[in-house]
Design an enzyme around this catalytic site. Structure first.
Site, short mmCIF file in Angstrom:
data_model
loop_
_atom_site.label_atom_id
_atom_site.label_comp_id
_atom_site.label_asym_id
_atom_site.label_seq_id
_atom_site.Cartn_x
_atom_site.Cartn_y
_atom_site.Cartn_z
N LYS A 153 0.84 -1.20 0.00
CA LYS A 153 0.00 0.00 0.00
C LYS A 153 0.88 1.25 0.00
CE LYS A 153 -4.01 -1.80 2.57
NZ LYS A 153 -5.00 -1.67 1.48
N ASP A 191 -7.99 -3.52 10.29
CA ASP A 191 -8.40 -4.53 9.31
C ASP A 191 -8.83 -5.85 9.97
OD1 ASP A 191 -8.94 -4.77 6.62
OD2 ASP A 191 -7.00 -5.61 6.11
N ARG A 249 -10.39 -11.44 1.18
CA ARG A 249 -11.28 -12.45 0.57
C ARG A 249 -10.64 -13.83 0.62
NH1 ARG A 249 -11.28 -9.07 -4.85
NH2 ARG A 249 -11.04 -7.42 -3.30
N1 BES Z 1 -8.23 -3.78 4.05
C1 BES Z 1 -8.32 -3.32 2.72
C2 BES Z 1 -9.59 -2.52 2.45
C3 BES Z 1 -9.75 -1.21 3.17
C4 BES Z 1 -9.44 -0.03 2.57
C5 BES Z 1 -10.30 -1.17 4.44
C6 BES Z 1 -9.62 1.17 3.21
C7 BES Z 1 -10.49 0.03 5.10
C8 BES Z 1 -10.16 1.20 4.48
C9 BES Z 1 -8.30 -4.52 1.75
O1 BES Z 1 -7.56 -5.60 2.15
C10 BES Z 1 -7.71 -4.04 0.48
O2 BES Z 1 -6.57 -3.69 0.48
N2 BES Z 1 -8.50 -4.05 -0.58
C11 BES Z 1 -8.02 -3.65 -1.86
C12 BES Z 1 -8.58 -4.59 -2.88
C13 BES Z 1 -7.99 -4.43 -4.26
C14 BES Z 1 -6.52 -4.77 -4.26
C15 BES Z 1 -8.73 -5.30 -5.24
C16 BES Z 1 -8.50 -2.23 -2.09
O3 BES Z 1 -9.61 -1.89 -1.70
O4 BES Z 1 -7.75 -1.45 -2.67
ZN ZN Z 2 -7.28 -5.85 4.13
MN MN Z 3 -5.53 -5.45 1.63
#
Ligand code: BES
Ligand code: ZN
Ligand code: MN
Length: 482
Positions: free
Chosen positions: A262, A273, A336
């Site tokens: 990230k 999370d 997921r």
């Molecule tokens: N934990 C994150 C989602 C998230 C984002 C929670 C902001 C709370 C606030 C999740 O694991 C994630 O990183 N999702 C990705 C999915 C993508 C790579 C398809 C996302 O949302 O960018």
């Molecule tokens: Zn996550």
């Molecule tokens: Mn993630």
């Protein structure tokens, strides 16, 4: 603590004020004169939604009066708006450093449950890591009424105290920094708290998970020194029945994104999370007190998503607990993967109904912001009941579409499915990925709480951090099950 008609020693009182100032019959003449003079000068203090603060010297201490306007109230009871009014009253009390608050609830023109809910929602602060802190949390909220039978009232207080015991417990877990809140720590906390005749705790460690071919949880946890765990807690409130609701909660104790790292900003607050898992455990905590005659299986896949030489890679193909092969196209779509194994596991344990809760996608935050939780599922009647239960306890949910067309986005060239579905409709494809692991005869709801589980800045009531969202809704749904 919340008490009813107690004879404590409040240093502050809440009074509802409208044009007729009926509340004045409950206070001394002097106090009444003060309040009347104030409202004469500031008629807006009587408008619904306004909370004014008055202070007066009483003996040698200061007594604080919170005047909550009730004029122009819509007379609609138990609404989200009333919940906001109650939260506002609590915000004012916390700002004033009140110790014991007396609330003259008959003067407030509000639904009592909604009032209690809003007051308890706000009466929380996380300061375990402050070496010099003065807690703003009120020690006692004393509700004063002559219009409710004391037995009913005591029941209400007990029910809401139990629910908020679960909520505060979950908030504490989420707010704890990720260097301390590891998968192991989560498991240890659960094991310490979940004791009793009708509670059964099971912990699968990394070795157990490998042996059971739980490729999703194992892969996501591979990069970390803190090994993954699968925690299950069974609450059996109705031993005669085989009906089990599984509550499956995403438990990523830190989500850096893994090798698909990230951004700096993206990593902020990713300790939250594991909010889904905290919610699942919070529900069990509350059920232990409420003693509902229902069976709930909380399943919490716990792992840390961290890059290292041991991490799972982009392009890996992993085999899941149910045999499905998944091509990893982004290691940041880890939630997921752990959830897929967890829902498969719940079904292998006999759950015919599943609610999963997960801080799953930024896309859900983009779609619904921090106002509503996103929902999809495979059983419209089940979703309708959940939606109604949520509204009754002041939690906002919104159903997203889940047409089959979206499932095509998860196609993989090399494996059964891919773990990402492209840039479009990200909240939906994430949910549909989980659906792949749901059997035909299982009723399933997926709740994306990415936007609603954690306030990353103070809201209008000064509330910050974990919310504990979802606990009230699931408990209300279970109450209807009795
Ligand atoms: N934990 C994150 C989602 C998230 C984002 C929670 C902001 C709370 C606030 C999740 O694991 C994630 O990183 N999702 C990705 C999915 C993508 C790579 C398809 C996302 O949302 O960018
Ligand atoms: Zn996550
Ligand atoms: Mn993630």
């Amino acid at each position: 603590m919340i008490t009813c008609n107690g004879s404590g020693n409040p240093d502050a009182v809440v009074l509802g004020t409208d044009r007729r100032l009926r509340a004045l019959s409950l206070v001394t003449e002097e106090e009444g004169a003060l309040i009347r003079a104030y409202t004469d000068k500031h008629p807006s203090a009587m408008k619904v939604g306004n909370v004014s603060v008055l202070r007066a010297l009483q003996g040698d201490t200061i007594k604080t009066y919170f005047l909550a306007g009730t004029e122009d109230d819509s007379k609609e009871r138990g609404t989200f708006r009333e919940f906001d009014r109650a939260k506002k009253i609590m915000a004012a009390a916390m700002k004033e450093d009140v110790g014991e608050l007396a609330v003259y609830i008959d003067t407030l023109d509000m639904d009592v449950e909604t009032l209690i809910d809003g007051l308890l929602y706000g009466n929380y602060e996380y300061n375990q890591y402050k070496t010099k802190s003065k807690s703003k949390v009120l020690k006692n909220i004393n509700l004063i009424t002559s219009s409710l039978k004391s037995k009913d009232f005591n029941t209400l207080c007990y029910v809401y105290s139990s629910i908020y015991e679960g909520i505060y417990f979950a908030r504490d877990l989420v707010n704890m920094p990720p260097n301390d809140m590891t998968p192991r720590k989560f498991v240890d906390t659960a094991t310490a708290v979940c004791t009793g005749d009708n509670i059964f705790v099971e912990v699968l460690n990394k070795w157990n998970l490998e042996k059971r071919n739980m490729g999703g949880i194992v892969s996501v946890g591979k990069g970390s020194m803190n090994p993954p765990q699968l925690l299950s807690v069974a609450y059996t409130g109705d031993p005669e029945s085989r009906d089990v609701l599984a509550v499956v909660g995403k438990g990523i104790t830190y989500d850096s994104g893994g090798l698909s790292l990230k951004t700096r900003a993206g990593q902020l607050n990713m300790k939250s999370d594991m909010a889904g898992a905290a919610t699942a455990l919070g529900i069990i905590r509350a059920l232990m007190l409420l003693k509902y005659p229902v069976n709930v299986l909380a399943v919490m896949p716990l792992a840390e998503n961290i890059p290292s030489g041991m991490s799972y890679h982009v392009d890996d193909v992993i085999t899941m607990f149910d045999g499905t092969t998944v091509e990893v196209k982004n290691t940041d779509a880890e939630g997921r993967l752990v959830l897929a194994d967890a829902v498969s596991y719940a079904q292998s344990k006999g759950a015919k109904r599943i609610i999963d809760l997960a801080t799953l996608t930024g896309a859900c935050v983009t779609a619904l912001g921090s106002v509503r939780t996103g929902m999809i599922g495979n059983d419209q009647e089940f979703m309708n009941r959940f939606f109604a239960a949520a509204a009754q306890v002041n939690e906002k949910v919104w159903q997203l579409p889940a047409d089959e067309e979206y499932e095509r986005q998860l196609k993989s060239r090399v494996a059964d499915i891919s773990n990402v579905g492209g840039p479009e409709a990200g909240a939906i494809t994430a949910g549909l990925f989980i659906k792949h692991f749901i059997q035909e005869n299982t009723s399933w709801i997926h709740l994306d709480i990415a936007g609603t589980a954690f306030r990353d800045k103070k809201d209008e009531n000064g509330f910050y951090g974990a919310t504990g969202v979802g606990i009230k809704s699931v408990l209300r749904l279970l109450r209807g099950d009795k």
